[in-house]
Design an enzyme around this catalytic site. Structure first.
Site, mmCIF file in Angstrom:
data_model
loop_
_atom_site.group_PDB
_atom_site.id
_atom_site.type_symbol
_atom_site.label_atom_id
_atom_site.label_comp_id
_atom_site.label_asym_id
_atom_site.label_seq_id
_atom_site.Cartn_x
_atom_site.Cartn_y
_atom_site.Cartn_z
ATOM 1 N N HIS A 17 0.843 -1.193 0.000
ATOM 2 C CA HIS A 17 0.000 0.000 0.000
ATOM 3 C C HIS A 17 0.872 1.235 0.000
ATOM 4 C CE1 HIS A 17 -3.640 -2.215 1.301
ATOM 5 N NE2 HIS A 17 -2.750 -3.004 1.872
ATOM 6 N N TYR A 53 -2.340 -1.378 8.971
ATOM 7 C CA TYR A 53 -1.156 -2.012 8.359
ATOM 8 C C TYR A 53 -0.282 -2.703 9.401
ATOM 9 C CZ TYR A 53 -2.343 1.696 4.972
ATOM 10 O OH TYR A 53 -2.995 2.542 4.120
ATOM 11 N N HIS A 131 -2.456 -3.395 -3.483
ATOM 12 C CA HIS A 131 -3.858 -3.195 -3.116
ATOM 13 C C HIS A 131 -4.762 -3.190 -4.358
ATOM 14 C CE1 HIS A 131 -6.745 -0.517 -0.497
ATOM 15 N NE2 HIS A 131 -7.336 -1.593 -0.949
ATOM 16 N N LYS A 137 -8.436 0.926 -7.192
ATOM 17 C CA LYS A 137 -7.720 2.020 -6.549
ATOM 18 C C LYS A 137 -6.360 2.174 -7.202
ATOM 19 C CE LYS A 137 -9.595 1.172 -1.904
ATOM 20 N NZ LYS A 137 -9.938 2.450 -1.327
ATOM 21 N N CYS A 139 -3.740 2.780 -5.277
ATOM 22 C CA CYS A 139 -2.861 2.203 -4.256
ATOM 23 C C CYS A 139 -2.325 0.845 -4.699
ATOM 24 C CB CYS A 139 -3.639 2.062 -2.946
ATOM 25 S SG CYS A 139 -2.658 1.402 -1.585
HETATM 26 ZN ZN LIG Z 1 -4.005 0.461 -0.040
#
Ligand SMILES: [Zn+2]
Length: 151
Positions: A17, A53, A131, A137, A139
């Site tokens: 991420h 995380y 991700h 996304k 990310c």
């Molecule tokens: Zn992420």
């Protein structure tokens, strides 16, 4: 092996991420303060019980722990069981297919490779992904997360 939660899900995957922060975000402050700020976002703003995380990597390559690896994280909807979430600081405005070096530092690449290698030494990791392999996304803000795999 690493097992997560009461159900003891075996860890088999690492998911990368970014923090979606600007390159100079909290520059000059200790990494522990940056981790605490991300934790505050997750706990106060999202209502989670802790930072989502397991690891955070600063712009200079410093690495700090987040949630313990033996706990199920909160970083990818539907893929939190049996995965370790690593967050790279930076990535603001990054696109899913950007090259790594556009948004992150060489020190972060070195640190990520080393951290992934260390996790592989204590867990049966089958896959390193981003991700955006599981969500629409940007990310982690770079393409080909597997290039950080220490194999
Ligand atoms: Zn992420």
């Amino acid at each position: 092996m690493i097992y997560q939660g009461k159900a003891r899900y075996p860890v088999t995957e690492i998911i990368l991420h970014c923090a979606d922060t600007r390159p100079d975000w909290m520059a000059g402050r200790p990494l522990a303060e940056k981790v605490a700020e991300i934790q505050r976002w997750h706990v106060q703003e999202r209502g989670w019980r802790d930072i989502g995380y397991h690891w955070v990597i600063d712009r200079d390559g410093a690495v700090a722990p987040g949630r313990r690896e033996t706990e199920i994280g909160a970083h990818v909807e539907g893929h939190n069981r049996g995965t370790i979430g690593i967050c790279l600081l930076g990535g603001y405005g990054a696109k899913a297919d950007d090259p790594f070096e556009r948004n992150f530092t060489p020190a972060q690449a070195v640190a990520a490779r080393r951290l992934i290698g260390a996790i592989k030494g204590r867990a049966a990791i089958q896959k390193v992904s981003g991700h955006n392999n599981y969500a629409m996304k940007a990310c982690p803000g770079f393409r080909g997360a597997e290039f950080l795999s220490a194999d």
